[in-house]
Design an enzyme around this catalytic site. Structure first.
Site, PDB file in Angstrom:
ATOM      1  N   ASN A   6       0.646  -1.172  -0.044  1.00  0.00           N
ATOM      2  CA  ASN A   6      -0.210  -0.095   0.088  1.00  0.00           C
ATOM      3  C   ASN A   6       0.790   1.327  -0.015  1.00  0.00           C
ATOM      4  OD1 ASN A   6      -1.308   2.231   1.174  1.00  0.00           O
ATOM      5  ND2 ASN A   6      -3.117   0.885   1.854  1.00  0.00           N
ATOM      6  N   HIS A   9       0.968   6.212   1.904  1.00  0.00           N
ATOM      7  CA  HIS A   9       1.710   7.124   2.733  1.00  0.00           C
ATOM      8  C   HIS A   9       2.983   7.981   2.018  1.00  0.00           C
ATOM      9  CE1 HIS A   9      -0.951   6.378   5.671  1.00  0.00           C
ATOM     10  NE2 HIS A   9      -0.856   5.262   5.697  1.00  0.00           N
ATOM     11  N   HIS A  42      -5.731   3.710  -1.340  1.00  0.00           N
ATOM     12  CA  HIS A  42      -6.920   3.973  -0.874  1.00  0.00           C
ATOM     13  C   HIS A  42      -7.471   5.345  -1.243  1.00  0.00           C
ATOM     14  CE1 HIS A  42      -9.359   4.092   3.237  1.00  0.00           C
ATOM     15  NE2 HIS A  42     -10.191   4.318   2.200  1.00  0.00           N
ATOM     16  N   ARG A  44      -9.443   8.251  -0.394  1.00  0.00           N
ATOM     17  CA  ARG A  44     -10.593   8.302   0.572  1.00  0.00           C
ATOM     18  C   ARG A  44     -11.517   9.666   0.192  1.00  0.00           C
ATOM     19  NH1 ARG A  44      -8.636   6.292   5.891  1.00  0.00           N
ATOM     20  NH2 ARG A  44     -10.236   7.585   6.718  1.00  0.00           N
ATOM     21  N   ARG A  48      -6.815  12.674   1.551  1.00  0.00           N
ATOM     22  CA  ARG A  48      -5.896  13.073   2.396  1.00  0.00           C
ATOM     23  C   ARG A  48      -4.620  12.648   1.615  1.00  0.00           C
ATOM     24  NH1 ARG A  48      -7.325   9.969   7.791  1.00  0.00           N
ATOM     25  NH2 ARG A  48      -9.300  10.998   7.416  1.00  0.00           N
ATOM     26  N   GLU A  69      -8.837   0.252  -2.630  1.00  0.00           N
ATOM     27  CA  GLU A  69      -9.539   0.400  -1.592  1.00  0.00           C
ATOM     28  C   GLU A  69     -10.443   1.817  -1.510  1.00  0.00           C
ATOM     29  OE1 GLU A  69      -6.190  -1.299   1.567  1.00  0.00           O
ATOM     30  OE2 GLU A  69      -6.947   0.557   1.623  1.00  0.00           O
ATOM     31  N   THR A 100      -8.044   3.553   8.799  1.00  0.00           N
ATOM     32  CA  THR A 100      -9.310   2.936   8.795  1.00  0.00           C
ATOM     33  C   THR A 100      -9.380   1.865  10.143  1.00  0.00           C
ATOM     34  OG1 THR A 100      -8.728   2.580   6.574  1.00  0.00           O
ATOM     35  CG2 THR A 100     -10.523   0.976   7.362  1.00  0.00           C
ATOM     36  N   GLU A 150     -10.913  -9.533   3.452  1.00  0.00           N
ATOM     37  CA  GLU A 150      -9.512  -9.141   3.988  1.00  0.00           C
ATOM     38  C   GLU A 150      -9.542  -8.960   5.512  1.00  0.00           C
ATOM     39  OE1 GLU A 150      -7.362  -6.017   2.097  1.00  0.00           O
ATOM     40  OE2 GLU A 150      -6.095  -5.580   4.148  1.00  0.00           O
ATOM     41  N   HIS A 189      -3.570  -4.589   7.827  1.00  0.00           N
ATOM     42  CA  HIS A 189      -3.601  -3.292   8.612  1.00  0.00           C
ATOM     43  C   HIS A 189      -2.678  -3.645   9.883  1.00  0.00           C
ATOM     44  CE1 HIS A 189      -4.956   0.326  10.642  1.00  0.00           C
ATOM     45  NE2 HIS A 189      -5.543   0.471   9.524  1.00  0.00           N
TER      46      HIS A 189
HETATM   47  N1  PXP Z   1      -5.558  -3.176   4.222  1.00  0.00           N
HETATM   48  C1  PXP Z   1      -6.463  -2.521   4.327  1.00  0.00           C
HETATM   49  C2  PXP Z   1      -8.138  -2.655   3.868  1.00  0.00           C
HETATM   50  C3  PXP Z   1      -6.368  -0.710   4.638  1.00  0.00           C
HETATM   51  O1  PXP Z   1      -7.251   0.028   4.596  1.00  0.00           O
HETATM   52  C4  PXP Z   1      -5.115  -0.422   4.982  1.00  0.00           C
HETATM   53  C5  PXP Z   1      -4.908   0.873   5.353  1.00  0.00           C
HETATM   54  O2  PXP Z   1      -5.222   1.844   4.317  1.00  0.00           O
HETATM   55  C6  PXP Z   1      -3.952  -1.545   5.092  1.00  0.00           C
HETATM   56  C7  PXP Z   1      -4.293  -2.773   4.516  1.00  0.00           C
HETATM   57  C8  PXP Z   1      -2.758  -1.244   5.066  1.00  0.00           C
HETATM   58  O3  PXP Z   1      -2.577  -0.994   6.613  1.00  0.00           O
HETATM   59  P1  PXP Z   1      -1.049  -0.364   6.989  1.00  0.00           P
HETATM   60  O4  PXP Z   1      -0.862   0.972   6.439  1.00  0.00           O
HETATM   61  O5  PXP Z   1      -1.013   0.012   8.619  1.00  0.00           O
HETATM   62  O6  PXP Z   1       0.046  -1.382   6.777  1.00  0.00           O
END
Ligand code: PXP
Length: 240
Positions: A6, A9, A42, A44, A48, A69, A100, A150, A189
């Protein structure tokens, strides 16, 4: 085990200064080069981190799997139709949350999820639902006919000691229940190369979505080596 990185960030860092860098497309390419099986982003409601132009540029450049996402809203349904990701992951979303928090309540939001299931069928996109490892949610997901769930690993990551072991057991039972109902099982997550091992060891988990910790590791290691280090931690966990 599929590993999806992901890259949200990368954009958080860029947007903190309103700069043109770091570039999420370049980041996605580095992840793919390092062996990621897919890229997760994601979009949003408040934009952001990932913005519409990022999602479009990523759609045009991702060569593996694009996992988008989204919240189950009309606006995001239109975005999914336009962007045509390979996978749509539906997540709950509240503006005031930092990230999330909690899983999707599939039982209560079935009506909002259904149009995404139909769109997925129409455009050959796979649909995944981000849920807590609870039987009622798993059964509702199976009834809706989605391809994947998931499982939310946030609680597992936050807890310590016996409470963490308990949450790991809940994830294990959830993965078994989902798999037994014909669902593919992903997890994500809060996972890091330090805590991913026991989750990777759950036989039914086929995919991990990991973001924040990899981007943080990339500050010190570089993005490619951070993906490699994560892969190694997953392999060690899988092998036991
Ligand atoms: N899976 C989902 C569905 C998420 O919403 C997120 C955060 O956007 C992640 C995985 C990744 O989480 P993290 O950034 O904490 O690794």
């Amino acid at each position: 085990m599929r590993l999806h990185i992901n890259i949200d960030h990368v954009c958080t860092l860029r947007n903190a200064r309103g700069a043109r860098y770091p570039d999420p497309v370049f980041a996605a390419q580095q992840c793919e080069l390092a062996g990621a099986d897919g890229i997760t982003l994601h979009l949003r409601e408040d934009r952001r981190h990932i913005r519409d132009a990022d999602a479009e540029a990523l759609r045009a450049s991702i060569t593996t799997v694009m996992n988008l996402e989204l919240a189950a809203t009309d606006e995001m349904l239109a975005m999914a139709r336009r962007l045509r990701p390979d996978v749509i992951t539906l997540v709950p979303e509240r503006r005031e949350e930092r990230t999330t928090e909690g899983g999707l309540d599939v039982v209560k939001t079935e009506a909002a999820i259904l149009p995404f299931v139909e769109l997925g069928r129409e455009l050959s996109m796979s649909v995944s639902l981000f849920i807590a490892p609870e039987l009622a949610q798993i059964e509702a997901a199976a009834r809706l006919g989605v391809a994947q769930v998931e499982l939310h690993t946030g609680e597992y990551c936050e807890r310590r000691g016996a409470a963490r072991a308990e949450e790991l057991e809940r994830l294990r039972r959830g993965a078994e229940a989902a798999h037994a109902r014909g669902l593919q099982v992903a997890a994500g997550h809060g996972l890091t190369r330090h805590n991913v091992g026991p989750v990777a060891a759950i036989a039914q988990v086929e995919e991990l979505n990991i973001g924040h910790s990899v981007i943080a590791d990339a500050l010190f290691m570089g993005l490619g080596p951070a993906v490699h280090a994560l892969r190694e931690a997953i392999a060690r966990g899988r092998e036991g």
